[in-house]
Design an enzyme around this catalytic site. Structure first.
Site, PDB file in Angstrom:
ATOM      1  N   CYS A 151       0.627  -1.295  -0.093  1.00  0.00           N
ATOM      2  CA  CYS A 151      -0.044   0.015  -0.063  1.00  0.00           C
ATOM      3  C   CYS A 151       0.800   1.344  -0.070  1.00  0.00           C
ATOM      4  O   CYS A 151       0.417   2.213  -0.476  1.00  0.00           O
ATOM      5  CB  CYS A 151      -0.980  -0.025   1.088  1.00  0.00           C
ATOM      6  SG  CYS A 151      -2.198  -1.382   1.199  1.00  0.00           S
ATOM      7  N   VAL A 152       2.060   1.233   0.646  1.00  0.00           N
ATOM      8  CA  VAL A 152       3.114   2.383   0.231  1.00  0.00           C
ATOM      9  C   VAL A 152       3.397   2.843  -0.834  1.00  0.00           C
ATOM     10  O   VAL A 152       3.299   3.655  -1.324  1.00  0.00           O
ATOM     11  CB  VAL A 152       4.069   2.222   1.556  1.00  0.00           C
ATOM     12  CG1 VAL A 152       5.384   3.131   1.018  1.00  0.00           C
ATOM     13  CG2 VAL A 152       3.675   2.165   2.957  1.00  0.00           C
TER      14      VAL A 152
END
Length: 209
Positions: A151-152
């Site tokens: 997700c980063v």
């Protein structure tokens, strides 16, 4: 990554730099208990990243910049999880009512800060975050959170594509495997945005005043 790989990428032209602007926001991506609770199958040993996120959050608040904290939250029956849940069934730990979806201690947004609820990797996908940042004159996003390869990275990529300079804060992100973590930071640095150590980000925030 090795010095040879660094030289090879730079020789190939992957050596551009993005300069952060003067109107940043902080995005903490999914600082969920799942990643620091050994009882959860998503446990990633991310306690050091959580400690750095707390420092980053305190500095962002001190600088008075907007703070956005994201979370994954799925219906109890998982019907809103889409292909992401089908591909990664363990994401069921983020179903409504699960303690693993709670924010890590000290990383919950304050009442006046924005919480973005999502069902996909990127904080931008189907959330209205880009419009919110644009409406508030944001030109740069400082990114911490979990996990680096998931997700980063997705959030950093979308930030760049929407026109916000992404600065991933090196110590404030983490992953379950250090080699995967390092490879993704290398790739983000060369193809997506900037990867800065926490100390440099703290100096940047202090310079805004």
């Amino acid at each position: 990554m090795t010095g040879h790989q660094q030289q090879d990428y730079e020789r190939a032209g992957f050596d551009g730099r993005l300069t952060p602007g003067t109107s940043p926001a902080l995005i903490l991506v999914d600082p969920a208990r799942a990643y620091v609770d050994p009882d959860c199958p998503l446990y990633a040993g991310a306690e050091p990243a959580a400690d750095a996120m707390r420092l980053l959050l305190a500095d962002a608040r001190r600088a008075g910049i907007p703070v956005i904290v994201t979370r994954v939250l799925l219906r109890a029956d998982g019907r809103d999880g889409g292909l992401f849940l089908r591909k990664v069934p363990v994401l069921g730990v983020f179903a409504e009512g699960s303690p693993f979806g709670e924010f890590i201690e000290g990383l919950a947004p304050a009442p006046h800060e924005l919480t973005v609820t999502k069902q996909c990797p990127s904080a931008f996908f189907d959330t209205g975050l880009a419009a919110h940042l644009t409406a508030n004159g944001i030109d740069t996003v400082l990114i911490g959170g979990l996990s680096t390869s998931g997700c980063v990275r997705a959030t950093a990529l979308d930030a760049m594509q929407y026109g916000f300079v992404p600065v991933v804060v090196e110590e404030a992100v983490g992953d379950r495997d250090p080699d995967i973590h390092a490879a993704n930071l290398f790739d983000i640095r060369h193809k997506i945005g900037e990867v800065w150590p926490l100390g440099r980000v703290q100096e940047y925030l202090a310079s805004l005043g």
